[in-house]
Design a protein around this motif. Structure first.
Motif, mmCIF file in Angstrom:
data_model
loop_
_atom_site.group_PDB
_atom_site.id
_atom_site.type_symbol
_atom_site.label_atom_id
_atom_site.label_comp_id
_atom_site.label_asym_id
_atom_site.label_seq_id
_atom_site.Cartn_x
_atom_site.Cartn_y
_atom_site.Cartn_z
ATOM 1 N N HIS A 11 -8.213 14.788 9.113
ATOM 2 C CA HIS A 11 -7.545 15.643 8.135
ATOM 3 C C HIS A 11 -6.199 14.996 7.822
ATOM 4 C CE1 HIS A 11 -6.806 19.471 6.198
ATOM 5 N NE2 HIS A 11 -5.641 19.554 6.784
ATOM 6 N N PHE A 12 -5.807 14.938 6.540
ATOM 7 C CA PHE A 12 -4.466 14.408 6.249
ATOM 8 C C PHE A 12 -3.827 15.193 5.115
ATOM 9 C CE2 PHE A 12 -6.493 12.358 2.714
ATOM 10 C CZ PHE A 12 -5.476 12.025 1.811
ATOM 11 N N ILE A 33 2.032 9.773 11.870
ATOM 12 C CA ILE A 33 2.933 10.210 10.793
ATOM 13 C C ILE A 33 3.397 8.957 10.040
ATOM 14 C CG2 ILE A 33 5.191 11.250 10.285
ATOM 15 C CD1 ILE A 33 4.750 13.014 12.806
ATOM 16 N N TYR A 34 3.138 8.925 8.730
ATOM 17 C CA TYR A 34 3.523 7.775 7.900
ATOM 18 C C TYR A 34 4.662 8.166 6.964
ATOM 19 C CZ TYR A 34 -0.962 5.834 9.416
ATOM 20 O OH TYR A 34 -2.010 5.369 10.168
ATOM 21 N N LEU A 35 5.641 7.265 6.826
ATOM 22 C CA LEU A 35 6.755 7.549 5.912
ATOM 23 C C LEU A 35 7.100 6.304 5.093
ATOM 24 C CD1 LEU A 35 10.019 7.518 7.995
ATOM 25 C CD2 LEU A 35 7.854 7.799 9.147
ATOM 26 N N GLN A 36 7.502 6.565 3.842
ATOM 27 C CA GLN A 36 7.759 5.461 2.920
ATOM 28 C C GLN A 36 8.557 5.960 1.717
ATOM 29 O OE1 GLN A 36 4.310 4.282 0.577
ATOM 30 N NE2 GLN A 36 4.716 2.124 0.960
ATOM 31 N N MET A 37 9.351 5.058 1.132
ATOM 32 C CA MET A 37 9.956 5.356 -0.169
ATOM 33 C C MET A 37 8.996 4.831 -1.221
ATOM 34 S SD MET A 37 12.731 7.022 0.215
ATOM 35 C CE MET A 37 13.425 6.964 -1.431
ATOM 36 N N ASP A 38 8.305 5.739 -1.891
ATOM 37 C CA ASP A 38 7.311 5.343 -2.890
ATOM 38 C C ASP A 38 8.019 5.021 -4.205
ATOM 39 O OD1 ASP A 38 5.235 5.983 -5.129
ATOM 40 O OD2 ASP A 38 4.040 5.834 -3.301
ATOM 41 N N GLU A 39 7.591 3.936 -4.861
ATOM 42 C CA GLU A 39 8.234 3.509 -6.118
ATOM 43 C C GLU A 39 8.134 4.586 -7.197
ATOM 44 O OE1 GLU A 39 6.800 -0.315 -7.380
ATOM 45 O OE2 GLU A 39 7.534 -1.308 -5.564
ATOM 46 N N GLU A 40 7.032 5.348 -7.167
ATOM 47 C CA GLU A 40 6.836 6.376 -8.188
ATOM 48 C C GLU A 40 7.219 7.773 -7.677
ATOM 49 O OE1 GLU A 40 2.764 5.998 -9.404
ATOM 50 O OE2 GLU A 40 3.062 3.944 -10.088
ATOM 51 N N LYS A 41 6.836 8.079 -6.462
ATOM 52 C CA LYS A 41 6.996 9.451 -5.959
ATOM 53 C C LYS A 41 8.294 9.685 -5.189
ATOM 54 C CE LYS A 41 2.035 10.431 -5.460
ATOM 55 N NZ LYS A 41 1.449 9.186 -5.993
ATOM 56 N N GLY A 42 9.035 8.618 -4.878
ATOM 57 C CA GLY A 42 10.247 8.772 -4.058
ATOM 58 C C GLY A 42 9.885 8.902 -2.584
ATOM 59 N N PRO A 43 10.640 9.713 -1.815
ATOM 60 C CA PRO A 43 10.353 9.817 -0.384
ATOM 61 C C PRO A 43 9.011 10.499 -0.113
ATOM 62 C CG PRO A 43 12.100 11.356 -1.029
ATOM 63 C CD PRO A 43 11.779 10.546 -2.232
ATOM 64 N N ILE A 49 0.840 -1.211 0.000
ATOM 65 C CA ILE A 49 0.000 0.000 0.000
ATOM 66 C C ILE A 49 0.875 1.261 0.000
ATOM 67 C CG2 ILE A 49 -0.224 0.127 2.540
ATOM 68 C CD1 ILE A 49 -3.203 0.941 2.066
ATOM 69 N N PRO A 50 0.588 2.233 -0.871
ATOM 70 C CA PRO A 50 1.338 3.495 -0.812
ATOM 71 C C PRO A 50 0.919 4.304 0.422
ATOM 72 C CG PRO A 50 0.164 3.228 -2.922
ATOM 73 C CD PRO A 50 -0.375 2.213 -1.979
ATOM 74 N N ALA A 51 1.864 5.052 0.976
ATOM 75 C CA ALA A 51 1.603 5.828 2.203
ATOM 76 C C ALA A 51 0.436 6.797 2.018
ATOM 77 C CB ALA A 51 2.862 6.582 2.625
ATOM 78 N N HIS A 52 0.334 7.407 0.823
ATOM 79 C CA HIS A 52 -0.739 8.396 0.621
ATOM 80 C C HIS A 52 -2.111 7.744 0.677
ATOM 81 C CE1 HIS A 52 -1.741 7.349 -3.608
ATOM 82 N NE2 HIS A 52 -0.469 7.044 -3.700
ATOM 83 N N TYR A 53 -2.204 6.495 0.224
ATOM 84 C CA TYR A 53 -3.499 5.806 0.222
ATOM 85 C C TYR A 53 -3.848 5.317 1.633
ATOM 86 C CZ TYR A 53 -7.398 2.975 -1.427
ATOM 87 O OH TYR A 53 -8.650 2.455 -1.620
ATOM 88 N N LEU A 54 -2.834 4.855 2.371
ATOM 89 C CA LEU A 54 -3.069 4.449 3.761
ATOM 90 C C LEU A 54 -3.508 5.655 4.593
ATOM 91 C CD1 LEU A 54 -2.979 2.285 5.998
ATOM 92 C CD2 LEU A 54 -0.620 2.954 6.413
ATOM 93 N N ALA A 55 -2.843 6.794 4.385
ATOM 94 C CA ALA A 55 -3.198 8.020 5.113
ATOM 95 C C ALA A 55 -4.653 8.392 4.843
ATOM 96 C CB ALA A 55 -2.270 9.161 4.717
ATOM 97 N N LEU A 56 -5.072 8.271 3.580
ATOM 98 C CA LEU A 56 -6.462 8.557 3.206
ATOM 99 C C LEU A 56 -7.421 7.629 3.944
ATOM 100 C CD1 LEU A 56 -8.676 9.796 1.215
ATOM 101 C CD2 LEU A 56 -8.158 7.841 -0.225
ATOM 102 N N LYS A 57 -7.113 6.326 3.940
ATOM 103 C CA LYS A 57 -7.990 5.335 4.577
ATOM 104 C C LYS A 57 -8.104 5.576 6.091
ATOM 105 C CE LYS A 57 -9.317 2.072 1.705
ATOM 106 N NZ LYS A 57 -10.728 2.013 1.273
#
Length: 260
Positions: free
Chosen positions: A173-174, A153-163, A123-131
């Motif tokens: 709110h996120f 606070i969620y952090l991840q190296m995204d395959e497409e977006k990088g850090p 799961i990408p961090a942005h989608y988990l944050a949304l959920k």
């Protein structure tokens, strides 16, 4: 000059009246000023344990630094942490009420696990944050639940977006951030982080770690010992969410001291 004083007094009277008339007794009722007092109190609950967390996004890494306190002499320090793995590569720092934090970590892991089962990738961090934010929002609208007293606070190296770096608050709110702070001294830490981001200096992994630690040190007005903080990192070199050992933290603290 009496104008701001008058405004403040009027605000104070309005606040006292809305409290007196019970608008802060119910989670789902707006006050006449259009505020949800219980949700605002949830934000204060985050500051309750007197902890501050800072997170900083570098060029190819994301770093989170939080205080580590063992309030009870009899407590085993290895069992108290504010850093959690949601998936191997997705890290999370929780600030606020520890029992709520644990509950939200479990919910996050469940969401992440179901996502991977269904889609075959993490799961990408942005989608988990949304959920997670969606869950938080529901709790501000239904009378039988109270909001979570934590900032996640969620952090991840995204395959497409990088850090990537995201924070979810009790109101549901996120947002994505270049740098973010939560907890007791969040405002002071935000001001300090703004200065770092404003410089637009190169932020390789080691520099990002040191800037984040130095930022928290400055805000707390103390020199940390390795046992005083927890540091979590994801980077291009090591995409798995890694907690730095006390020896690693000590190396960075020494480097900071030498720079200063």
């Amino acid at each position: 000059s009496s104008q701001p004083v008058l405004q403040f007094l009027l605000q104070l009277v309005a606040w006292a009246m809305s409290r007196a008339s019970g608008y802060d007794r119910h989670i789902t009722i707006f006050s006449p000023e259009g505020r949800l007092h219980q949700v605002e109190y949830a934000f204060r609950a985050i500051k309750g344990p007197n902890m501050t967390t800072v997170a900083l996004r570098g060029d190819d890494s994301v770093v989170v630094v939080t205080q580590k306190k063992t309030p009870d002499k009899l407590m085993d320090k290895d069992f108290s942490t504010h850093l959690y793995n949601i998936t191997p590569n997705l890290g999370c720092a929780m600030t606020g009420m520890s029992a709520d934090a644990r509950a939200l970590v479990y919910r996050s892991r469940e969401i992440a696990s179901k996502f991977k089962d269904k889609n075959g990738y993490e799961i990408p961090a942005h989608y988990l944050a949304l959920k997670v934010a969606n869950i938080g929002q529901v709790y501000t609208q239904h009378a039988y639940m109270r909001p979570f007293g934590v900032a996640a606070i969620y952090l991840q190296m995204d395959e497409e977006k990088g850090p990537t770096l995201f924070m979810v608050d009790p109101s549901g709110h996120f947002l994505g951030y270049k740098a973010v702070a939560a907890g007791a001294k969040d405002q002071e830490a935000t001001n300090a982080l703004e200065k770092i981001v404003k410089k637009k200096a190169a932020l390789p992994e080691a520099e990002t770690i040191q800037q984040a630690i130095r930022c928290l040190q400055t805000v707390m007005g103390m020199d940390f010992k390795p046992a005083d903080i927890e540091v979590g990192v994801v980077s291009k070199a090591r995409p798995t969410f890694t907690r730095l050992s006390e020896a690693d933290i000590d190396t960075h603290l020494t480097a900071i001291a030498e720079k200063d």
